[in-house]
Design a protein around this motif. Structure first.
Motif, PDB file in Angstrom:
ATOM      1  N   THR A  10       0.864  -1.134   0.010  1.00  5.99           N
ATOM      2  CA  THR A  10       0.043  -0.119   0.037  1.00  5.99           C
ATOM      3  C   THR A  10       0.832   1.085  -0.039  1.00  5.99           C
ATOM      4  O   THR A  10       2.195   1.241   0.003  1.00  5.99           O
ATOM      5  CB  THR A  10      -0.947   0.035   1.209  1.00  5.99           C
ATOM      6  N   GLY A  11       0.007   2.186  -0.024  1.00  4.12           N
ATOM      7  CA  GLY A  11       0.932   3.627   0.038  1.00  4.12           C
ATOM      8  C   GLY A  11       1.719   3.617   1.247  1.00  4.12           C
ATOM      9  O   GLY A  11       2.435   4.854   1.354  1.00  4.12           O
ATOM     10  N   TRP A  14       5.467   4.342   1.447  1.00  3.49           N
ATOM     11  CA  TRP A  14       6.006   5.654   1.170  1.00  3.49           C
ATOM     12  C   TRP A  14       6.278   6.511   2.571  1.00  3.49           C
ATOM     13  O   TRP A  14       6.844   7.595   2.396  1.00  3.49           O
ATOM     14  CB  TRP A  14       5.238   6.298   0.203  1.00  3.49           C
ATOM     15  N   MET A  91      -3.330   6.618   2.813  1.00  2.29           N
ATOM     16  CA  MET A  91      -2.096   5.882   1.985  1.00  2.29           C
ATOM     17  C   MET A  91      -2.364   4.329   2.223  1.00  2.29           C
ATOM     18  O   MET A  91      -2.062   3.750   1.385  1.00  2.29           O
ATOM     19  CB  MET A  91      -0.932   6.378   2.809  1.00  2.29           C
ATOM     20  N   LEU A  94      -4.589   3.378  -0.732  1.00  2.00           N
ATOM     21  CA  LEU A  94      -3.687   3.453  -2.038  1.00  2.00           C
ATOM     22  C   LEU A  94      -2.757   2.277  -2.366  1.00  2.00           C
ATOM     23  O   LEU A  94      -1.808   1.831  -1.447  1.00  2.00           O
ATOM     24  CB  LEU A  94      -2.970   4.836  -2.038  1.00  2.00           C
ATOM     25  N   LYS A  96       0.559   0.955  -3.590  1.00  2.00           N
ATOM     26  CA  LYS A  96       2.080   1.678  -3.659  1.00  2.00           C
ATOM     27  C   LYS A  96       2.747   2.255  -4.889  1.00  2.00           C
ATOM     28  O   LYS A  96       3.405   3.127  -4.810  1.00  2.00           O
ATOM     29  CB  LYS A  96       3.256   0.665  -3.071  1.00  2.00           C
ATOM     30  N   GLU A  98       0.814   4.165  -6.641  1.00  2.00           N
ATOM     31  CA  GLU A  98       0.307   5.473  -6.632  1.00  2.00           C
ATOM     32  C   GLU A  98       1.219   6.442  -6.332  1.00  2.00           C
ATOM     33  O   GLU A  98       1.001   7.099  -5.166  1.00  2.00           O
ATOM     34  CB  GLU A  98      -1.295   5.226  -6.086  1.00  2.00           C
ATOM     35  N   LYS A  99       2.329   6.606  -6.990  1.00  2.00           N
ATOM     36  CA  LYS A  99       3.345   7.504  -6.633  1.00  2.00           C
ATOM     37  C   LYS A  99       2.914   8.921  -6.235  1.00  2.00           C
ATOM     38  O   LYS A  99       3.358   9.283  -5.392  1.00  2.00           O
ATOM     39  CB  LYS A  99       4.582   7.513  -7.500  1.00  2.00           C
ATOM     40  N   ASN A 101       0.314  10.445  -5.297  1.00  2.00           N
ATOM     41  CA  ASN A 101      -0.512  11.116  -4.103  1.00  2.00           C
ATOM     42  C   ASN A 101       0.285  10.362  -2.717  1.00  2.00           C
ATOM     43  O   ASN A 101       0.155  11.184  -2.056  1.00  2.00           O
ATOM     44  CB  ASN A 101      -1.956  10.525  -4.111  1.00  2.00           C
ATOM     45  N   ASN A 102       0.856   9.157  -3.136  1.00  2.00           N
ATOM     46  CA  ASN A 102       1.436   8.849  -1.806  1.00  2.00           C
ATOM     47  C   ASN A 102       2.639   9.732  -1.707  1.00  2.00           C
ATOM     48  O   ASN A 102       2.941  10.055  -0.303  1.00  2.00           O
ATOM     49  CB  ASN A 102       2.059   7.492  -1.927  1.00  2.00           C
ATOM     50  N   TYR A 105       1.277  12.871   0.168  1.00  2.93           N
ATOM     51  CA  TYR A 105       0.722  12.779   1.680  1.00  2.93           C
ATOM     52  C   TYR A 105       1.713  12.572   2.358  1.00  2.93           C
ATOM     53  O   TYR A 105       1.821  12.941   3.581  1.00  2.93           O
ATOM     54  CB  TYR A 105      -0.063  11.432   1.807  1.00  2.93           C
TER      55      TYR A 105
END
Length: 173
Positions: A10-11, A14, A91, A94, A96, A98-99, A101-102, A105
């Motif tokens: 997931t996000g 990040w 995050m 989302l 991972k 999905e660069k 937005n991550n 955030y």
């Protein structure tokens, strides 16, 4: 181990960027506090439009509510922690990959936590960057503020881009 997979897929993966922003921000602020004199009179002129200085900000952006009795310290701390929690939930939802937005955030989280650290430990936020044109000075700020602004700009830009592509998609249907 499902929690580790959640972090890897997931996000939340990040969050290393948020940690990096936090660590670098705190390190710079410690250097400023330990090596510079306080106030505008002790500024270091770097470029014709840029100074380094050491000042305290008891408020939020642009010293908003900085002249209050101290309750704003905890208000801004609470807001920042709530926003960080909300962004981490987003995050988590989302992927991972999905660069954009991550990263946005993570920048906001790292910056917000850097300023929260200052508020909790010192009772104020340490600012040290001073940009100006002639006699007009932009309010002093720091790396954390920059990360928050860049992350917020990325979120806003993404909303325009996605809104435009959503409009194009629905028009084609």
């Amino acid at each position: 181990m499902p929690n580790m997979n959640l972090f890897k897929q997931t996000g939340l993966r990040w969050l290393w960027l948020a940690a990096l922003i936090f660590i670098v921000d705190i390190a710079i602020k410690l250097v400023v506090m330990n090596s510079m004199g306080y106030g505008w009179a002790n500024r270091i002129e770097v470029l014709p439009f840029f100074n380094l200085l050491y000042v305290h900000n008891y408020g939020a952006a642009f010293s908003f509510l900085g002249d209050q009795s101290g309750w704003q310290r905890w208000l801004f701390t609470g807001i920042a922690i709530a926003v960080c929690g909300m962004l981490m939930l987003w995050m988590r939802k989302l992927p991972k990959a999905e660069k954009w937005n991550n990263i946005a955030y993570a920048l906001i989280i790292g910056g917000a936590l850097g300023n929260v650290f200052d508020r909790v430990i010192h009772g104020f936020v340490v600012d040290y960057l001073d940009f100006f044109v002639g006699n007009y000075h932009w309010p002093a700020f720091n790396l954390a503020d920059s990360a928050i602004c860049i992350g917020a700009a990325m979120v806003i830009l993404d909303s325009f881009i996605n809104n435009k592509s959503d409009s194009v998609d629905s028009a084609q249907k």
